[in-house]
Design a protein around this motif. Sequence first.
Motif, PDB file in Angstrom:
ATOM      1  N   PHE A 210      31.054  40.987  55.255  1.00  0.00           N
ATOM      2  CA  PHE A 210      32.493  40.334  55.227  1.00  0.00           C
ATOM      3  C   PHE A 210      33.181  40.284  56.494  1.00  0.00           C
ATOM      4  N   GLY A 211      32.310  40.423  57.587  1.00  0.00           N
ATOM      5  CA  GLY A 211      32.970  40.344  58.794  1.00  0.00           C
ATOM      6  C   GLY A 211      33.722  41.582  59.276  1.00  0.00           C
ATOM      7  N   GLU A 212      34.945  41.196  60.015  1.00  0.00           N
ATOM      8  CA  GLU A 212      35.947  42.470  60.357  1.00  0.00           C
ATOM      9  C   GLU A 212      36.978  42.482  59.192  1.00  0.00           C
ATOM     10  N   LEU A 213      37.248  43.520  58.527  1.00  0.00           N
ATOM     11  CA  LEU A 213      37.994  43.601  57.446  1.00  0.00           C
ATOM     12  C   LEU A 213      39.565  44.096  57.968  1.00  0.00           C
ATOM     13  N   VAL A 214      40.405  43.252  57.661  1.00  0.00           N
ATOM     14  CA  VAL A 214      41.857  43.677  58.261  1.00  0.00           C
ATOM     15  C   VAL A 214      42.705  43.962  56.812  1.00  0.00           C
ATOM     16  N   HIS A 215      42.234  43.362  55.760  1.00  0.00           N
ATOM     17  CA  HIS A 215      42.995  43.453  54.370  1.00  0.00           C
ATOM     18  C   HIS A 215      41.869  43.277  53.263  1.00  0.00           C
ATOM     19  N   ALA A 216      42.236  44.252  52.299  1.00  0.00           N
ATOM     20  CA  ALA A 216      41.288  44.021  50.910  1.00  0.00           C
ATOM     21  C   ALA A 216      42.197  44.297  49.680  1.00  0.00           C
ATOM     22  N   GLU A 217      41.680  43.642  48.682  1.00  0.00           N
ATOM     23  CA  GLU A 217      42.285  43.847  47.462  1.00  0.00           C
ATOM     24  C   GLU A 217      41.207  43.550  46.298  1.00  0.00           C
ATOM     25  N   GLY A 218      41.318  44.317  45.303  1.00  0.00           N
ATOM     26  CA  GLY A 218      40.436  44.381  44.297  1.00  0.00           C
ATOM     27  C   GLY A 218      40.797  44.453  43.030  1.00  0.00           C
ATOM     28  N   ALA A 219      40.140  43.869  42.062  1.00  0.00           N
ATOM     29  CA  ALA A 219      40.619  43.964  40.661  1.00  0.00           C
ATOM     30  C   ALA A 219      39.482  43.407  39.859  1.00  0.00           C
ATOM     31  N   TYR A 220      39.430  43.689  38.582  1.00  0.00           N
ATOM     32  CA  TYR A 220      38.232  43.414  37.672  1.00  0.00           C
ATOM     33  C   TYR A 220      38.954  42.645  36.446  1.00  0.00           C
ATOM     34  N   ILE A 221      38.121  41.717  35.727  1.00  0.00           N
ATOM     35  CA  ILE A 221      38.696  41.047  34.512  1.00  0.00           C
ATOM     36  C   ILE A 221      38.473  41.843  33.350  1.00  0.00           C
ATOM     37  N   HIS A 222      39.760  42.208  32.677  1.00  0.00           N
ATOM     38  CA  HIS A 222      39.811  43.184  31.818  1.00  0.00           C
ATOM     39  C   HIS A 222      40.468  42.652  30.561  1.00  0.00           C
ATOM     40  N   ASP A 223      39.990  42.059  29.641  1.00  0.00           N
ATOM     41  CA  ASP A 223      40.611  41.359  28.490  1.00  0.00           C
ATOM     42  C   ASP A 223      41.014  42.439  27.491  1.00  0.00           C
ATOM     43  N   LEU A 224      42.190  42.621  27.383  1.00  0.00           N
ATOM     44  CA  LEU A 224      42.704  43.370  26.486  1.00  0.00           C
ATOM     45  C   LEU A 224      43.496  43.168  25.264  1.00  0.00           C
ATOM     46  N   ARG A 225      43.413  41.551  25.152  1.00  0.00           N
ATOM     47  CA  ARG A 225      44.440  41.245  24.027  1.00  0.00           C
ATOM     48  C   ARG A 225      43.845  41.439  22.626  1.00  0.00           C
ATOM     49  N   ASP A 226      42.732  41.740  22.443  1.00  0.00           N
ATOM     50  CA  ASP A 226      42.596  42.570  21.142  1.00  0.00           C
ATOM     51  C   ASP A 226      43.154  43.724  20.810  1.00  0.00           C
ATOM     52  N   LEU A 227      43.182  44.632  22.062  1.00  0.00           N
ATOM     53  CA  LEU A 227      43.881  45.716  21.694  1.00  0.00           C
ATOM     54  C   LEU A 227      45.330  45.756  21.751  1.00  0.00           C
ATOM     55  N   ASN A 228      45.966  45.019  22.847  1.00  0.00           N
ATOM     56  CA  ASN A 228      47.353  44.719  22.944  1.00  0.00           C
ATOM     57  C   ASN A 228      47.851  44.259  21.727  1.00  0.00           C
ATOM     58  N   PHE A 229      47.389  43.256  20.981  1.00  0.00           N
ATOM     59  CA  PHE A 229      48.001  42.732  20.113  1.00  0.00           C
ATOM     60  C   PHE A 229      47.580  43.558  18.472  1.00  0.00           C
ATOM     61  N   SER A 230      47.020  44.389  18.525  1.00  0.00           N
ATOM     62  CA  SER A 230      46.553  45.115  17.331  1.00  0.00           C
ATOM     63  C   SER A 230      47.430  46.075  17.095  1.00  0.00           C
ATOM     64  N   LYS A 231      47.811  46.189  15.859  1.00  0.00           N
ATOM     65  CA  LYS A 231      48.865  47.476  15.086  1.00  0.00           C
ATOM     66  C   LYS A 231      48.094  48.609  15.047  1.00  0.00           C
ATOM     67  N   THR A 232      46.785  48.767  15.185  1.00  0.00           N
ATOM     68  CA  THR A 232      45.870  49.923  15.095  1.00  0.00           C
ATOM     69  C   THR A 232      45.639  50.442  16.601  1.00  0.00           C
ATOM     70  N   GLY A 233      45.486  49.688  17.446  1.00  0.00           N
ATOM     71  CA  GLY A 233      45.331  49.794  18.760  1.00  0.00           C
ATOM     72  C   GLY A 233      46.292  50.886  19.654  1.00  0.00           C
ATOM     73  N   TYR A 234      46.927  50.611  20.698  1.00  0.00           N
ATOM     74  CA  TYR A 234      48.050  51.432  21.396  1.00  0.00           C
ATOM     75  C   TYR A 234      49.062  51.539  20.613  1.00  0.00           C
ATOM     76  N   ALA A 235      49.378  52.856  20.471  1.00  0.00           N
ATOM     77  CA  ALA A 235      50.406  53.404  19.502  1.00  0.00           C
ATOM     78  C   ALA A 235      51.698  52.763  19.893  1.00  0.00           C
ATOM     79  N   ASP A 236      52.400  52.118  18.921  1.00  0.00           N
ATOM     80  CA  ASP A 236      53.565  51.238  18.958  1.00  0.00           C
ATOM     81  C   ASP A 236      53.615  50.030  19.737  1.00  0.00           C
ATOM     82  N   MET A 237      52.190  49.801  20.080  1.00  0.00           N
ATOM     83  CA  MET A 237      51.738  48.607  20.870  1.00  0.00           C
ATOM     84  C   MET A 237      52.402  48.720  22.391  1.00  0.00           C
ATOM     85  N   TRP A 238      52.310  49.764  22.726  1.00  0.00           N
ATOM     86  CA  TRP A 238      53.122  50.381  24.137  1.00  0.00           C
ATOM     87  C   TRP A 238      52.761  49.399  25.391  1.00  0.00           C
TER      88      TRP A 238
END
Length: 253
Positions: A210-238
């Motif tokens: 990558f050459g000389e690194l002066v700054h880096a950020e990383g993330a990943y695609i984590h699609d949680l829509r099914d769990l976020n909108f599920s009433k049986t997923g995260y408690a009280d949809m927190w």
Amino acid sequence: MSSDRRKFLRNLAFGSGALAVGIPSFGATDAEKDEALQRTYEWAGQGQRFNMSGYAAPKIDKVRIGFIGLGMRGPGAVERMSYIEGVEIKALCDKYPDRATKAQDFLTKKGLPKAKEYSGEDGWKAMIQNEDLDLVYICTPWHLHTPMSVYAMQHGKHVACEVPIAVTMDECWQLVETSEKTRKHCMMLENCCYDFFEMLTLNMARNSMFGELVHAEGAYIHDLRDLNFSKTGYADMWRLKQNMTRNGSLYPT
């Protein structure tokens, strides 16, 4: 919470603060450095209680662990810890009693000693107060991470907490200062350190791809829509509520 030290560090970052308080130079004697640092702490308004960097708590031959939060990630944490030699799972806590019982069933099937079960809104406080624990392992909704971590350290327990361990800068300072005051370790757990993607990227960086690194950020695609909108997923949809009210990096690791 006092923000004196936070302001002090911010001023140092801009340089003018360092000159104003007389940070010791590399050529100063030890006595001069000590005197200058003392003036610095006095200027900051709050001296550092104890530097946890490089500190190692006394060795614990058998680590007694209590778990808080046995919904989404907690059961997996209990299972992982059950395979580690020198670990004793002493207590299981969740707001909902059936979750603690389910984790207990796992211990029974593995032939491990029964853990004490706690439940209810304040069950976690009772667990921390009543049990002789070395480590409290926290897997609860995000807004509870800092209050639970601080409470555990104040009661003489080390802490391992799921990400994010804090949701505001003030909470970050609260964790740092409590850890320094109690000399208890407070570890924010990371979920993905050594799998293929992380090790590949690290190897590429080490080989200058990558050459000389002066700054880096990383993330990943984590699609949680099914769990976020599920009433049986995260408690009280927190988690959906967190996404609705917060901006920026919601899951910093």
